[in-house]
Design an enzyme around this catalytic site. Structure first.
Site, PDB file in Angstrom:
ATOM      1  N   ARG A  11     -21.666   8.222   4.917  1.00  0.00           N
ATOM      2  CA  ARG A  11     -22.341   9.189   5.651  1.00  0.00           C
ATOM      3  C   ARG A  11     -22.884  10.370   4.874  1.00  0.00           C
ATOM      4  O   ARG A  11     -22.137  10.817   3.853  1.00  0.00           O
ATOM      5  CB  ARG A  11     -21.509   9.654   6.760  1.00  0.00           C
ATOM      6  CG  ARG A  11     -22.116  10.634   7.808  1.00  0.00           C
ATOM      7  CD  ARG A  11     -21.181  11.428   8.683  1.00  0.00           C
ATOM      8  NE  ARG A  11     -21.886  12.372   9.385  1.00  0.00           N
ATOM      9  CZ  ARG A  11     -21.243  13.202  10.280  1.00  0.00           C
ATOM     10  NH1 ARG A  11     -20.071  13.352  10.239  1.00  0.00           N
ATOM     11  NH2 ARG A  11     -22.167  14.170  10.746  1.00  0.00           N
ATOM     12  N   HIS A  12     -23.945  11.007   5.033  1.00  0.00           N
ATOM     13  CA  HIS A  12     -24.448  11.988   4.127  1.00  0.00           C
ATOM     14  C   HIS A  12     -23.373  13.294   4.162  1.00  0.00           C
ATOM     15  O   HIS A  12     -22.371  13.349   4.969  1.00  0.00           O
ATOM     16  CB  HIS A  12     -25.770  12.744   4.543  1.00  0.00           C
ATOM     17  CG  HIS A  12     -25.915  13.024   6.238  1.00  0.00           C
ATOM     18  ND1 HIS A  12     -25.476  14.277   6.580  1.00  0.00           N
ATOM     19  CD2 HIS A  12     -26.280  12.623   7.358  1.00  0.00           C
ATOM     20  CE1 HIS A  12     -25.304  14.612   7.890  1.00  0.00           C
ATOM     21  NE2 HIS A  12     -25.805  13.469   8.254  1.00  0.00           N
ATOM     22  N   GLY A  13     -23.852  14.166   3.251  1.00  0.00           N
ATOM     23  CA  GLY A  13     -22.977  15.223   2.974  1.00  0.00           C
ATOM     24  C   GLY A  13     -23.011  16.293   4.247  1.00  0.00           C
ATOM     25  O   GLY A  13     -23.952  16.234   5.036  1.00  0.00           O
ATOM     26  N   GLU A  14     -22.164  17.372   4.272  1.00  0.00           N
ATOM     27  CA  GLU A  14     -22.169  18.324   5.279  1.00  0.00           C
ATOM     28  C   GLU A  14     -23.736  18.996   5.346  1.00  0.00           C
ATOM     29  O   GLU A  14     -24.232  19.406   4.201  1.00  0.00           O
ATOM     30  CB  GLU A  14     -21.218  19.153   4.973  1.00  0.00           C
ATOM     31  CG  GLU A  14     -20.996  20.232   6.201  1.00  0.00           C
ATOM     32  CD  GLU A  14     -20.085  21.613   5.563  1.00  0.00           C
ATOM     33  OE1 GLU A  14     -19.037  21.593   6.226  1.00  0.00           O
ATOM     34  OE2 GLU A  14     -20.698  22.294   4.822  1.00  0.00           O
ATOM     35  N   THR A  15     -23.979  19.352   6.624  1.00  0.00           N
ATOM     36  CA  THR A  15     -25.098  20.280   7.034  1.00  0.00           C
ATOM     37  C   THR A  15     -24.461  21.206   7.783  1.00  0.00           C
ATOM     38  O   THR A  15     -23.518  21.295   8.198  1.00  0.00           O
ATOM     39  CB  THR A  15     -26.297  19.655   7.753  1.00  0.00           C
ATOM     40  OG1 THR A  15     -25.809  19.183   8.958  1.00  0.00           O
ATOM     41  CG2 THR A  15     -26.759  18.265   6.835  1.00  0.00           C
ATOM     42  N   LEU A  16     -25.193  22.403   8.012  1.00  0.00           N
ATOM     43  CA  LEU A  16     -24.693  23.549   8.754  1.00  0.00           C
ATOM     44  C   LEU A  16     -24.516  22.733  10.503  1.00  0.00           C
ATOM     45  O   LEU A  16     -23.501  23.358  11.106  1.00  0.00           O
ATOM     46  CB  LEU A  16     -25.558  24.729   8.986  1.00  0.00           C
ATOM     47  CG  LEU A  16     -25.762  25.818   7.489  1.00  0.00           C
ATOM     48  CD1 LEU A  16     -26.777  26.759   7.800  1.00  0.00           C
ATOM     49  CD2 LEU A  16     -24.243  26.357   7.243  1.00  0.00           C
ATOM     50  N   ALA A  17     -25.379  22.304  10.594  1.00  0.00           N
ATOM     51  CA  ALA A  17     -25.204  21.612  12.144  1.00  0.00           C
ATOM     52  C   ALA A  17     -23.939  20.743  12.225  1.00  0.00           C
ATOM     53  O   ALA A  17     -23.458  20.842  13.483  1.00  0.00           O
ATOM     54  CB  ALA A  17     -26.635  20.951  12.481  1.00  0.00           C
ATOM     55  N   ASN A  18     -23.536  20.141  11.252  1.00  0.00           N
ATOM     56  CA  ASN A  18     -22.260  19.310  11.426  1.00  0.00           C
ATOM     57  C   ASN A  18     -21.202  20.209  11.796  1.00  0.00           C
ATOM     58  O   ASN A  18     -19.906  19.708  12.392  1.00  0.00           O
ATOM     59  CB  ASN A  18     -22.036  18.619   9.969  1.00  0.00           C
ATOM     60  CG  ASN A  18     -23.261  17.436   9.836  1.00  0.00           C
ATOM     61  OD1 ASN A  18     -23.398  17.265   8.622  1.00  0.00           O
ATOM     62  ND2 ASN A  18     -23.611  16.925  11.119  1.00  0.00           N
ATOM     63  N   ARG A  61     -31.134  15.273   3.936  1.00  0.00           N
ATOM     64  CA  ARG A  61     -29.811  15.166   3.896  1.00  0.00           C
ATOM     65  C   ARG A  61     -29.186  14.017   3.162  1.00  0.00           C
ATOM     66  O   ARG A  61     -28.220  14.111   2.471  1.00  0.00           O
ATOM     67  CB  ARG A  61     -29.229  15.915   5.202  1.00  0.00           C
ATOM     68  CG  ARG A  61     -29.511  14.877   6.279  1.00  0.00           C
ATOM     69  CD  ARG A  61     -28.859  15.417   7.602  1.00  0.00           C
ATOM     70  NE  ARG A  61     -28.937  14.434   8.894  1.00  0.00           N
ATOM     71  CZ  ARG A  61     -30.160  14.547   9.461  1.00  0.00           C
ATOM     72  NH1 ARG A  61     -31.271  15.048   9.304  1.00  0.00           N
ATOM     73  NH2 ARG A  61     -29.979  13.828  10.540  1.00  0.00           N
ATOM     74  N   GLU A  85     -31.224   8.224  11.445  1.00  0.00           N
ATOM     75  CA  GLU A  85     -30.454   8.511  12.564  1.00  0.00           C
ATOM     76  C   GLU A  85     -31.267   8.343  13.926  1.00  0.00           C
ATOM     77  O   GLU A  85     -32.507   8.393  13.926  1.00  0.00           O
ATOM     78  CB  GLU A  85     -29.983  10.183  12.499  1.00  0.00           C
ATOM     79  CG  GLU A  85     -29.122  10.443  13.684  1.00  0.00           C
ATOM     80  CD  GLU A  85     -27.763   9.798  13.673  1.00  0.00           C
ATOM     81  OE1 GLU A  85     -27.856   8.651  14.261  1.00  0.00           O
ATOM     82  OE2 GLU A  85     -26.576  10.212  13.733  1.00  0.00           O
TER      83      GLU A  85
END
Length: 214
Positions: A11-18, A61, A85
């Protein structure tokens, strides 16, 4: 014995929305500074494995998560559109609580979507549709990479539907699977029975970064 393709599902790394558990979907959010650090940790963790290819969803991302992994293995990042996604349509950018607050009709649709994999968010894509495209891609990759290890950098939805298929469980089970950002799951893909070897591993990130520890 049937050939086996080992899938390293990232799974991709963290984004702000996560951080707010928002439905990102087809938005092209960037990694946070922490997300970039997670990508480097992923690359280090996977550097010891015999990776034959690195595939990524076309979103920024995922590509930025895949790039350090590919560089460690002197490989290109190959874009695979089927790994993108699922679209959340009208709900993109919202959290579950915000969707419920929109009104009675959105609440009804949300609960129907959570109960029926064939249902899609308004203007979005159902989990059943996501599963069909992801499985078609994996079957094709298995033909290209028999008895090899490949990395697939993707998103929560595509990884979960693939895990459900490998486990032989209903798609409704995907709401019972939690995937942290920048985690690794491993599936040995062979017919007729794939094997799940690892799920939501964040050992390379450390215990303190797991959401269930916070």
């Amino acid at each position: 014995m049937a050939p086996t393709t080992r899938l390293l599902l990232v799974r991709h790394g963290e984004t702000l929305a996560n951080r707010d558990f928002r439905y990102i979907g087809n938005r092209d959010d960037m990694l946070t500074e922490q997300g970039c650090s997670q990508a480097e940790a992923l690359a280090e963790a996977l550097s010891i494995l015999p990776v034959a290819a690195v595939y990524s969803s076309p979103r920024q991302r995922t590509h930025d998560t895949a790039q350090p992994i590919a560089e460690r293995h002197h490989l290109p990042v190959q874009i695979l559109s089927e790994l993108v996604e699922g679209s959340f349509g009208a709900w993109e950018g919202l959290s579950r609580a915000e969707v419920l607050a929109l009104g009675v009709e959105d609440e009804r649709l949300l609960r129907a979507w959570e109960a029926d994999p064939e249902m899609a968010p308004p203007g979005g894509e159902s989990f059943a549709a996501i599963q069909r495209r992801v499985l078609a891609a994996v079957e094709r990759l298995a033909q290209v990479h028999p008895d090899q290890t490949i990395v697939l950098v993707s998103h929560v939805g595509p990884i979960k539907v693939l895990l459900c298929s490998a486990l032989g469980t209903s798609l409704s089970s995907l709401f019972q699977i939690f995937l942290d950002p920048a985690t690794i799951s491993v599936v040995d893909w062979r017919q007729p029975h794939p094997t799940v070897r690892l799920l939501n591993s964040h050992a390379h990130l450390g215990w303190s970064h797991a959401r269930w520890m916070q």
